[in-house]
Design an enzyme around this catalytic site. Structure first.
Site, PDB file in Angstrom:
ATOM      1  N   CYS A 118       1.093  -1.144  -0.050  1.00  0.00           N
ATOM      2  CA  CYS A 118       0.011   0.004  -0.163  1.00  0.00           C
ATOM      3  C   CYS A 118       0.922   1.277  -0.048  1.00  0.00           C
ATOM      4  O   CYS A 118       2.248   1.034  -0.295  1.00  0.00           O
ATOM      5  CB  CYS A 118      -1.047  -0.031   1.350  1.00  0.00           C
ATOM      6  N   SER A 119       0.273   2.449   0.163  1.00  0.00           N
ATOM      7  CA  SER A 119       0.950   3.591   0.299  1.00  0.00           C
ATOM      8  C   SER A 119       2.242   3.636   0.848  1.00  0.00           C
ATOM      9  O   SER A 119       3.403   3.718   0.371  1.00  0.00           O
ATOM     10  CB  SER A 119       0.068   4.757   0.111  1.00  0.00           C
TER      11      SER A 119
END
Lengths: 103, 441
Positions: free
Chosen positions: A8-9
């Site tokens: 994810c980020s």
């Protein structure tokens, strides 16, 4: 033992998902190890994984991740938005099984 | 009652649906592409890599100027010493970033990261003229050769960005023209690499020296002046609201808004932040309102879209699903992590909840801007890690202003009010759906 890598980020939100997946794996009697990384760490972490799953909020970078995974010979897929949360364990394990049988 | 028409009146929901479709089809692809552009990616990676140093360094400001007057008094004689880590981290931000940006850009081209990073950093350092201070004003012997680093902080990020990325491009151009020393087989790769970098190195060093040293053209001031209008324009109400609008629009289409907008805006936010930190260290009034901490601690409370307010409503929801999700998301929400809410509720492509998801942060941004403008609340000049609970982060970011913590809580409350009617409308829809399911089952 199936080693799942979640991207994810910043590797923060997927760490919530880890617990959901681990809980479901225990319920199903499966052996899994789940790791969450941020987008910049994928390249160094992909080698130790069997399958890579990408969080929906970074799906605009999926082509770039797919290239890294392909180079490492690992199957990769996007997590369904609805499965991305504390109750997403079952859907994600189903997706992992599907990815591994497909490769 | 506000919530009924939203579901019953076709027109309003339809308009929101059209807006979301427009975001996904028209706004998102070019924005996502921009965020993926390799130079912008390099700037993002390089700047983000400095974050740990910036966070740690900025806390020394808080130690030097603690919020309690009695402590502040005790610290006074030691301020200069306590600020040393601050000056050498936050004050050298551009230097660290110049390495990271060149490293990341080189890697994206498949070039060697380490030699390119050092080349980029060298190019940046060469934009500064060293000075020989043989004697101090009081007649005692001086330190000798020194490098003034006044422009190596946040304001220098633009210089670092242009110069270090350009040096990588020059190296790439020379490599592509096969302009390099080739070592025979058998030479260790590390040695071979350092020789390969000789020609690009000499071109870059000579070029920057020609412009800065020989022609005496002040590269740093020129670039800073070039970007000045952008920095000034960003420190305004529009500069606060435009990023909020873009980030929430992108998130409502399911894309990590900050990771798309951040890389473009962050050098500006850092410049604003460093100017504030430098002013605080000098004991002057803080010039800027809208560094990134403005968004982090007063707008993105609980994550983008100010979803902590929504989570608080969900915790007490009548819908089983929303209540369960709300309770599971409360702790992550306090740590400003909200993907489970955004995808679980969902907010993504949800025409009802997307409205407060955009409006609540806009309202909080407006309130905060004016509260800081008129001096009701202190301005941010410290960078606490983003997973701290909102009021604590707001308190620390403003150097220990309790009014900032109060404003953070006020904004959460404001968010609850704005989310409330839309939340109720959505809750009723879920309840109706659950009931219909029960009846058919």
């Amino acid at each position: 033992m199936v080693r799942i890598l979640l991207v994810c980020s910043a590797g923060m939100s997927t760490s919530i998902l880890i617990r959901a997946v681990e809980k479901e794996a225990v319920a199903r009697g499966q052996q899994v190890s789940v790791r969450a990384v941020g987008t910049t760490e994928l390249e160094s972490a992909v080698g130790d994984a069997d399958v890579v799953l990408v969080a929906p909020q970074v799906r605009h970078r999926f082509p770039q991740f797919a290239e890294i995974a392909r180079a490492a010979g690992k199957p990769i897929a996007l997590i369904e938005p609805k499965a991305y949360g504390p109750f997403g364990g079952p859907a994600i394990l189903d997706q992992v099984a599907q990815l591994l049988s497909g490769s | 009652m506000l919530h009924r028409p939203i579901l019953s009146k076709r027109g309003e929901t339809g308009m929101m649906e059209r807006l979301l479709a427009w975001v996904e089809r028209t706004l998102m692809p070019p924005m996502a592409k921009l965020g993926e552009q390799r130079h912008i990616r390099a700037v993002r990676d390089g700047v983000v890599a400095t974050l740990p140093l910036v966070i740690v360094g900025s806390f020394f400001l808080l130690i030097a100027f603690p919020p309690v007057p009695a402590w502040a008094k005790a610290m006074e004689p030691h301020v200069a010493k306590i600020l040393i880590p601050f000056r050498l981290t936050v004050g050298l931000m551009a230097l660290y970033a110049s390495f990271g940006m060149a490293f990341s850009l080189a890697r994206s081209y498949g070039m060697d990261g380490l030699t390119s990073g050092i080349l980029g950093m060298g190019a940046f350092i060469l934009t500064t003229l060293p000075q020989n201070i043989a004697q101090l004003a009081d007649g005692s012997p001086g330190p000798g050769w020194v490098l003034p680093f006044a422009n190596w902080g946040g304001q220098g990020l633009f210089t670092a960005m242009l110069v270090s990325l350009l040096s990588v491009e020059i190296a790439r151009f020379l490599y592509s023209r096969k302009l390099m020393f080739r070592m025979p087989e058998g030479v260790p790769p590390a040695v071979a690499r350092s020789f390969e970098a000789l020609i690009p190195g000499s071109v870059v060093v000579t070029l920057v020296w020609l412009v800065r040293g020989l022609l005496n053209f002040d590269i740093q001031s020129a670039i800073m002046n070039l970007f000045k209008p952008l920095v000034v324009a960003s420190d305004s109400l529009a500069g606060a609201l435009i990023p909020i609008l873009l980030v929430t629009l992108l998130w409502s289409a399911g894309i990590h808004g900050v990771s798309v907008v951040g890389p473009v805006a962050r050098p500006i936010w850092y410049a604003l932040f460093e100017a504030n930190a430098a002013a605080a260290a000098a004991g002057q009034p803080l010039p800027h309102i809208v560094p990134e901490q403005f968004f982090q601690w007063f707008v993105w409370i609980g994550g983008s879209g100010m979803t902590l307010s929504l989570v608080l409503l969900m915790v007490f929801s009548r819908s089983d699903y929303l209540r369960k999700l709300g309770r599971a998301s409360l702790l992550p929400g306090i740590a400003n992590i909200n993907e489970p809410i955004i995808f679980g509720t969902p907010i993504v492509m949800n025409p009802v909840l997307a409205i407060p998801f955009i409006l609540a942060p806009m309202a909080a941004g407006t309130v905060t801007y004016f509260a800081m403008k008129v001096g009701l609340v202190g301005r941010p000049f410290i960078a606490p890690p983003w997973t701290l609970p909102g009021p604590i982060g707001a308190y620390l970011a403003t150097g220990g202003d309790w009014r900032a913590a109060a404003l953070n809580l006020f904004n959460v409350f404001l968010g609850v009010l704005i989310y409330w009617p839309f939340f109720r409308a959505y809750e009723r829809r879920l309840e109706a759906e659950a009931e219909a399911k029960n009846r058919t089952a």
